[in-house]
Motif scaffolding. Structure first.
Motif, PDB file in Angstrom:
ATOM      1  N   UNK A 197       0.816  -1.221   0.000  1.00  0.00           N
ATOM      2  CA  UNK A 197       0.000   0.000   0.000  1.00  0.00           C
ATOM      3  C   UNK A 197       0.845   1.264   0.000  1.00  0.00           C
ATOM      4  N   UNK A 198       2.128   1.136  -0.380  1.00  0.00           N
ATOM      5  CA  UNK A 198       3.017   2.298  -0.471  1.00  0.00           C
ATOM      6  C   UNK A 198       3.104   3.088   0.827  1.00  0.00           C
ATOM      7  N   UNK A 199       3.043   2.387   1.953  1.00  0.00           N
ATOM      8  CA  UNK A 199       3.217   3.048   3.241  1.00  0.00           C
ATOM      9  C   UNK A 199       1.972   3.707   3.789  1.00  0.00           C
ATOM     10  N   UNK A 200       0.818   3.532   3.152  1.00  0.00           N
ATOM     11  CA  UNK A 200      -0.411   4.177   3.617  1.00  0.00           C
ATOM     12  C   UNK A 200      -0.961   3.462   4.848  1.00  0.00           C
ATOM     13  N   UNK A 201      -0.852   4.111   6.004  1.00  0.00           N
ATOM     14  CA  UNK A 201      -1.345   3.525   7.245  1.00  0.00           C
ATOM     15  C   UNK A 201      -2.864   3.360   7.205  1.00  0.00           C
ATOM     16  N   UNK A 202      -3.544   4.269   6.529  1.00  0.00           N
ATOM     17  CA  UNK A 202      -4.999   4.198   6.436  1.00  0.00           C
ATOM     18  C   UNK A 202      -5.430   2.926   5.727  1.00  0.00           C
ATOM     19  N   UNK A 203      -4.803   2.636   4.578  1.00  0.00           N
ATOM     20  CA  UNK A 203      -5.194   1.461   3.818  1.00  0.00           C
ATOM     21  C   UNK A 203      -4.746   0.165   4.509  1.00  0.00           C
ATOM     22  N   UNK A 204      -3.598   0.211   5.170  1.00  0.00           N
ATOM     23  CA  UNK A 204      -3.155  -0.983   5.891  1.00  0.00           C
ATOM     24  C   UNK A 204      -4.110  -1.284   7.042  1.00  0.00           C
ATOM     25  N   UNK A 205      -4.579  -0.230   7.718  1.00  0.00           N
ATOM     26  CA  UNK A 205      -5.543  -0.424   8.804  1.00  0.00           C
ATOM     27  C   UNK A 205      -6.819  -1.059   8.266  1.00  0.00           C
ATOM     28  N   UNK A 206      -7.265  -0.596   7.090  1.00  0.00           N
ATOM     29  CA  UNK A 206      -8.459  -1.171   6.475  1.00  0.00           C
ATOM     30  C   UNK A 206      -8.238  -2.634   6.107  1.00  0.00           C
ATOM     31  N   UNK A 207      -7.096  -2.925   5.469  1.00  0.00           N
ATOM     32  CA  UNK A 207      -6.818  -4.282   4.995  1.00  0.00           C
ATOM     33  C   UNK A 207      -6.674  -5.269   6.151  1.00  0.00           C
ATOM     34  N   UNK A 208      -6.039  -4.825   7.249  1.00  0.00           N
ATOM     35  CA  UNK A 208      -5.761  -5.742   8.353  1.00  0.00           C
ATOM     36  C   UNK A 208      -6.853  -5.755   9.411  1.00  0.00           C
ATOM     37  N   UNK A 212      -6.295   2.466  13.575  1.00  0.00           N
ATOM     38  CA  UNK A 212      -4.989   3.074  13.291  1.00  0.00           C
ATOM     39  C   UNK A 212      -4.108   3.157  14.539  1.00  0.00           C
ATOM     40  N   UNK A 213      -4.704   3.540  15.691  1.00  0.00           N
ATOM     41  CA  UNK A 213      -3.929   3.656  16.917  1.00  0.00           C
ATOM     42  C   UNK A 213      -3.349   2.307  17.319  1.00  0.00           C
ATOM     43  N   UNK A 214      -4.191   1.268  17.233  1.00  0.00           N
ATOM     44  CA  UNK A 214      -3.739  -0.079  17.554  1.00  0.00           C
ATOM     45  C   UNK A 214      -2.658  -0.522  16.586  1.00  0.00           C
ATOM     46  N   UNK A 215      -2.822  -0.175  15.307  1.00  0.00           N
ATOM     47  CA  UNK A 215      -1.850  -0.550  14.285  1.00  0.00           C
ATOM     48  C   UNK A 215      -0.494   0.089  14.565  1.00  0.00           C
ATOM     49  N   UNK A 216      -0.473   1.381  14.885  1.00  0.00           N
ATOM     50  CA  UNK A 216       0.781   2.063  15.204  1.00  0.00           C
ATOM     51  C   UNK A 216       1.488   1.379  16.374  1.00  0.00           C
ATOM     52  N   UNK A 217       0.705   1.069  17.422  1.00  0.00           N
ATOM     53  CA  UNK A 217       1.294   0.419  18.600  1.00  0.00           C
ATOM     54  C   UNK A 217       1.870  -0.951  18.226  1.00  0.00           C
ATOM     55  N   UNK A 218       1.134  -1.691  17.401  1.00  0.00           N
ATOM     56  CA  UNK A 218       1.565  -3.023  16.999  1.00  0.00           C
ATOM     57  C   UNK A 218       2.860  -2.958  16.201  1.00  0.00           C
ATOM     58  N   UNK A 219       2.943  -2.015  15.252  1.00  0.00           N
ATOM     59  CA  UNK A 219       4.136  -1.889  14.430  1.00  0.00           C
ATOM     60  C   UNK A 219       5.345  -1.499  15.269  1.00  0.00           C
ATOM     61  N   UNK A 220       5.126  -0.610  16.234  1.00  0.00           N
ATOM     62  CA  UNK A 220       6.213  -0.195  17.120  1.00  0.00           C
ATOM     63  C   UNK A 220       6.682  -1.369  17.970  1.00  0.00           C
ATOM     64  N   UNK A 221       5.729  -2.142  18.462  1.00  0.00           N
ATOM     65  CA  UNK A 221       6.040  -3.307  19.297  1.00  0.00           C
ATOM     66  C   UNK A 221       6.859  -4.341  18.521  1.00  0.00           C
ATOM     67  N   UNK A 222       6.521  -4.527  17.237  1.00  0.00           N
ATOM     68  CA  UNK A 222       7.203  -5.529  16.408  1.00  0.00           C
ATOM     69  C   UNK A 222       8.522  -5.022  15.835  1.00  0.00           C
ATOM     70  N   UNK A 223       8.780  -3.725  15.994  1.00  0.00           N
ATOM     71  CA  UNK A 223      10.020  -3.165  15.469  1.00  0.00           C
ATOM     72  C   UNK A 223      10.013  -2.966  13.969  1.00  0.00           C
ATOM     73  N   UNK A 224       8.832  -2.728  13.401  1.00  0.00           N
ATOM     74  CA  UNK A 224       8.728  -2.493  11.958  1.00  0.00           C
ATOM     75  C   UNK A 224       9.275  -1.110  11.624  1.00  0.00           C
TER      76      UNK A 224
END
Length: 235
Positions: A197-208, A212-224
């Motif tokens: 998704x070319x880095x689009x957090x909005x679309x990744x949140x939709x796909x997964x 968005x807040x949970x997604x940011x926390x998850x990515x930070x936790x995983x070290x992405x």
């Protein structure tokens, strides 16, 4: 991506729309009243305007009429209102609005309306006779997304990641604690979708299916590493 002017007297609405549309890769200008909207429209010639109807000085319908009568309605306009009626929507389209969004605006409706408005006004490239670029690109995309499923030993090769400086194939060691194996899989899973998704957090949140807040926390936790998925230095 497009240059979009957001006109709304509510700071919260302006900030929210700006965040979402910037995340989609668009360039955003903000105006809180008709005077600022006129100045922005003259200065930047936006590709699209999101225009609130109820504003304290000059309302959105009046501004829309003004642009139409003076020949300045050269861009699509999407009207927004929290107190709109069918009559209001009909009036807005009669004076040149391409769509009407009722507040509170859902993410899906906003992105769909913006995409449709930009598609309708985008120039269509002339087809190049005999060109095989499109087919070659399509084949390359299919190849890059093919999955390799057979298990070999203690590792499982999985789906490739789209071109973004990422490895073409991921191998997961299965002979490890469940938590470590799961974290490794989740990291690659999110990296795959971020690249796709070319880095689009909005679309990744939709796909997964994550907020968005949970997604940011998850990515930070995983070290992405988000920096390598950002478009041009921006999310």
């Amino acid at each position: 991506m497009a240059t979009i002017l957001v006109v709304d007297d509510e700071l919260g609405i302006r900030a929210l729309l700006s965040e979402i549309l910037t995340d989609e890769g668009h360039s955003i200008e903000l105006a809180e009243n008709a005077a600022q909207a006129r100045a922005c429209r003259e200065r930047m010639r936006p590709d699209l305007v999101l225009l609130d109807i109820w504003m304290p000085d000059v309302d959105g319908i009046t501004l829309l009429k003004e642009w139409g009568s003076s020949g300045q309605l050269s861009m699509p306009v999407i009207m927004m209102s929290g107190h709109g009626t069918i009559d209001t929507a009909v009036e807005a389209t009669k004076f040149g609005a391409i769509a009407f969004l009722e507040k509170p605006i859902t993410l899906q409706k906003l992105l769909r309306a913006v995409e449709q408005a930009l598609v309708k006004t985008a120039p269509r490239p002339a087809p190049v006779l005999g060109s095989t670029n499109h087919n070659s690109y399509a084949r390359a995309e299919m190849n890059s997304l093919q999955m390799s499923l057979p298990v070999s030993g203690n590792s499982l090769p999985l789906a490739t990641l789209p071109p973004a400086g990422l490895a073409s194939e991921q191998s997961f060691e299965l002979d490890r604690p469940l938590r470590e194996a799961r974290d490794a899989f989740e990291k690659s899973y999110f990296e795959f979708h971020l690249a796709k998704e070319n880095g689009s957090m909005t679309r990744v949140a939709e796909k997964t299916g994550l907020e968005r807040t949970h997604l940011y926390r998850k990515l930070k936790q995983l070290g992405v590493d988000l920096s390598r998925n950002k478009r041009g230095g921006g999310i």
